[in-house]
Design an enzyme around this catalytic site. Structure first.
Site, PDB file in Angstrom:
ATOM      1  N   ASP A 271      -7.955  -1.532 -27.208  1.00  0.00           N
ATOM      2  CA  ASP A 271      -7.419  -0.379 -27.937  1.00  0.00           C
ATOM      3  C   ASP A 271      -8.264   0.863 -27.699  1.00  0.00           C
ATOM      4  O   ASP A 271      -7.732   1.954 -27.514  1.00  0.00           O
ATOM      5  CB  ASP A 271      -7.371  -0.662 -29.447  1.00  0.00           C
ATOM      6  CG  ASP A 271      -6.261  -1.654 -29.786  1.00  0.00           C
ATOM      7  OD1 ASP A 271      -5.449  -1.946 -28.894  1.00  0.00           O
ATOM      8  OD2 ASP A 271      -6.230  -2.126 -30.940  1.00  0.00           O
TER       9      ASP A 271
ATOM     10  N   ARG B  50      -2.366  -9.504 -20.614  1.00  0.00           N
ATOM     11  CA  ARG B  50      -3.304  -9.221 -21.701  1.00  0.00           C
ATOM     12  C   ARG B  50      -2.724  -8.267 -22.731  1.00  0.00           C
ATOM     13  O   ARG B  50      -3.256  -8.159 -23.834  1.00  0.00           O
ATOM     14  CB  ARG B  50      -4.652  -8.730 -21.157  1.00  0.00           C
ATOM     15  CG  ARG B  50      -4.518  -7.519 -20.255  1.00  0.00           C
ATOM     16  CD  ARG B  50      -5.829  -7.153 -19.577  1.00  0.00           C
ATOM     17  NE  ARG B  50      -6.742  -6.498 -20.482  1.00  0.00           N
ATOM     18  CZ  ARG B  50      -7.828  -7.031 -21.022  1.00  0.00           C
ATOM     19  NH1 ARG B  50      -8.160  -8.256 -20.727  1.00  0.00           N
ATOM     20  NH2 ARG B  50      -8.579  -6.354 -21.845  1.00  0.00           N
TER      21      ARG B  50
ATOM     22  N   GLU C 152       3.144  -8.261   8.830  1.00  0.00           N
ATOM     23  CA  GLU C 152       3.140  -6.781   8.841  1.00  0.00           C
ATOM     24  C   GLU C 152       4.052  -6.201   7.765  1.00  0.00           C
ATOM     25  O   GLU C 152       4.171  -4.985   7.633  1.00  0.00           O
ATOM     26  CB  GLU C 152       3.546  -6.272  10.230  1.00  0.00           C
ATOM     27  CG  GLU C 152       2.373  -5.985  11.145  1.00  0.00           C
ATOM     28  CD  GLU C 152       1.322  -7.091  11.127  1.00  0.00           C
ATOM     29  OE1 GLU C 152       0.251  -6.855  10.535  1.00  0.00           O
ATOM     30  OE2 GLU C 152       1.552  -8.172  11.686  1.00  0.00           O
TER      31      GLU C 152
ATOM     32  N   PRO D 147       0.817  -1.226   0.000  1.00  0.00           N
ATOM     33  CA  PRO D 147       0.000   0.000   0.000  1.00  0.00           C
ATOM     34  C   PRO D 147       0.847   1.271   0.000  1.00  0.00           C
ATOM     35  O   PRO D 147       0.348   2.338  -0.325  1.00  0.00           O
ATOM     36  CB  PRO D 147      -0.816  -0.104   1.301  1.00  0.00           C
ATOM     37  CG  PRO D 147      -0.745  -1.539   1.709  1.00  0.00           C
ATOM     38  CD  PRO D 147       0.545  -2.074   1.163  1.00  0.00           C
TER      39      PRO D 147
HETATM   40  C1  9WO Z   1      -0.739  -4.794   8.218  1.00  0.00           C
HETATM   41  C2  9WO Z   1      -1.063  -4.069   9.341  1.00  0.00           C
HETATM   42  C3  9WO Z   1      -1.603  -4.442  10.548  1.00  0.00           C
HETATM   43  C4  9WO Z   1      -1.833  -3.459  11.502  1.00  0.00           C
HETATM   44  C5  9WO Z   1      -1.513  -2.142  11.232  1.00  0.00           C
HETATM   45  C6  9WO Z   1      -0.973  -1.791  10.012  1.00  0.00           C
HETATM   46  C7  9WO Z   1      -0.758  -2.770   9.090  1.00  0.00           C
HETATM   47  N1  9WO Z   1      -0.263  -2.692   7.857  1.00  0.00           N
HETATM   48  C8  9WO Z   1      -0.237  -3.894   7.370  1.00  0.00           C
HETATM   49  C9  9WO Z   1       0.271  -4.141   6.079  1.00  0.00           C
HETATM   50  O1  9WO Z   1       0.452  -3.223   5.311  1.00  0.00           O
HETATM   51  N2  9WO Z   1       0.547  -5.418   5.785  1.00  0.00           N
HETATM   52  C10 9WO Z   1       1.013  -5.735   4.486  1.00  0.00           C
HETATM   53  C11 9WO Z   1       0.244  -6.921   3.975  1.00  0.00           C
HETATM   54  C12 9WO Z   1       2.473  -6.020   4.432  1.00  0.00           C
HETATM   55  C13 9WO Z   1       2.856  -6.162   2.973  1.00  0.00           C
HETATM   56  C14 9WO Z   1       1.938  -7.163   2.254  1.00  0.00           C
HETATM   57  N3  9WO Z   1       0.576  -6.925   2.578  1.00  0.00           N
HETATM   58  C15 9WO Z   1      -0.208  -6.191   1.776  1.00  0.00           C
HETATM   59  C16 9WO Z   1       0.052  -5.735   0.508  1.00  0.00           C
HETATM   60  N4  9WO Z   1      -1.421  -5.763   2.116  1.00  0.00           N
HETATM   61  N5  9WO Z   1      -1.925  -5.029   1.131  1.00  0.00           N
HETATM   62  C17 9WO Z   1      -1.047  -5.003   0.131  1.00  0.00           C
HETATM   63  C18 9WO Z   1      -1.268  -4.261  -1.068  1.00  0.00           C
HETATM   64  C19 9WO Z   1      -0.378  -4.335  -2.107  1.00  0.00           C
HETATM   65  C20 9WO Z   1      -0.603  -3.566  -3.247  1.00  0.00           C
HETATM   66  N6  9WO Z   1      -1.679  -2.770  -3.348  1.00  0.00           N
HETATM   67  C21 9WO Z   1      -2.575  -2.701  -2.340  1.00  0.00           C
HETATM   68  C22 9WO Z   1      -2.376  -3.430  -1.169  1.00  0.00           C
END
Ligand code: 9WO
Length: 253
Positions: free
Chosen positions: A169, A154, A116, A89
């Site tokens: 396209d 794709r 995490e 994220p």
């Molecule tokens: C878990 C968490 C728990 C309590 C407070 C904060 C927290 N952050 C996270 C977190 O970001 N965990 C991630 C889980 C660690 C990296 C992989 N994970 C992930 C990737 N969750 N969401 C994504 C992601 C990737 C790409 N685009 C959107 C979401």
């Protein structure tokens, strides 16, 4: 194109990419996917890949060593250099423009975190790019990796059939939302198909579809619409859509 995926659940990625356009791209040899599990590179009887965070707090962090060994193995599986992309994220938002850029590369390595996240020293040393597919938290990077794989697969030459390719396209050309679609029956308790689509007047149909695409983009995603950049004809279509929408009491669209 070759994509290597580093994940504690590599079979999850293989499942996601096994069907439809992406599955076909693999069968046609346009896309080669390989999963790599950091647990296979972990030490000791427990094969640990995570440990408690320094500084305390809840949850676990993915350790450097198994990930680094796993990345090295993935890298060495092909001579072509590859950027390592971490799905998180905290990354730069994925757009169709970025997808086009990624799709043109010969090779990618996608890194999926769990828990995490990953020890920041590994991110700083081994990761070339961080990408986010949207502002929400998932349980891991795997679904985001599957999204990247689908979007780039794709765009490989020969992955889409003619109809899919034409639709792609037109989306790529103007960045508008799609128009509504209808099929049989023409008349149904849920409503009738718009008369223009049954008129056989191909110019009128093309105009109507363009107007719907413009109108829906204006209503739903004004951030995608650059009104100054529209042609005179498009501006007129959108103007007419707005008038109709206001006259209808803002119920349609
Ligand atoms: C878990 C968490 C728990 C309590 C407070 C904060 C927290 N952050 C996270 C977190 O970001 N965990 C991630 C889980 C660690 C990296 C992989 N994970 C992930 C990737 N969750 N969401 C994504 C992601 C990737 C790409 N685009 C959107 C979401």
């Amino acid at each position: 194109m070759r994509i290597d995926v580093i994940s504690l659940f590599p079979e999850f990625i293989a499942q996601c990419a096994g069907f439809g356009v992406v599955g076909r791209a693999q069968e046609r040899g346009l896309l080669s996917l390989q999963g790599w599990n950091p647990r296979d590179h972990a030490q000791g009887g427990y094969r640990r890949v995570d440990d408690r965070p320094f500084g305390g707090g809840p949850g676990m962090v993915m350790m450097i060593e198994p990930l680094q060994a796993c990345l090295a193995a993935a890298r060495a599986a092909d001579t072509q250099p590859a950027a390592v992309i971490y799905l998180t994220p905290q990354g730069a938002p994925l757009t169709q423009k970025k997808v086009r850029e990624l799709a043109a590369r010969p090779r990618l390595i996608l890194l999926c975190g769990r828990y995490e996240g990953i020890d920041e020293r590994l991110v700083a040393t081994e990761v070339d790019e961080e990408i986010s597919i949207g502002d929400y938290v998932l349980s891991g990077g795997e679904l985001a990796a599957a999204v990247v794989i689908d979007a780039v697969a794709r765009l490989q030459e020969g992955a889409l059939n003619d109809a899919e390719s034409a639709a792609q396209d037109s989306f790529e050309a103007d960045g508008l939302l799609d128009c509504p679609h209808y099929t049989h029956p023409a008349s149904h308790v849920l409503g009738d198909v718009p008369a223009v689509l049954r008129s056989g007047d191909h110019a009128a149909i093309a105009r109507w579809r363009r107007q719907q695409a413009l109108g829906r983009t204006w209503l739903r995603r004004p951030d995608l619409l650059n009104e100054e950049g529209l042609s005179k004809a498009d501006r007129a279509l959108l103007q007419a859509f707005r008038h109709e929408w206001e006259a209808a009491g803002q119920k349609q669209g």
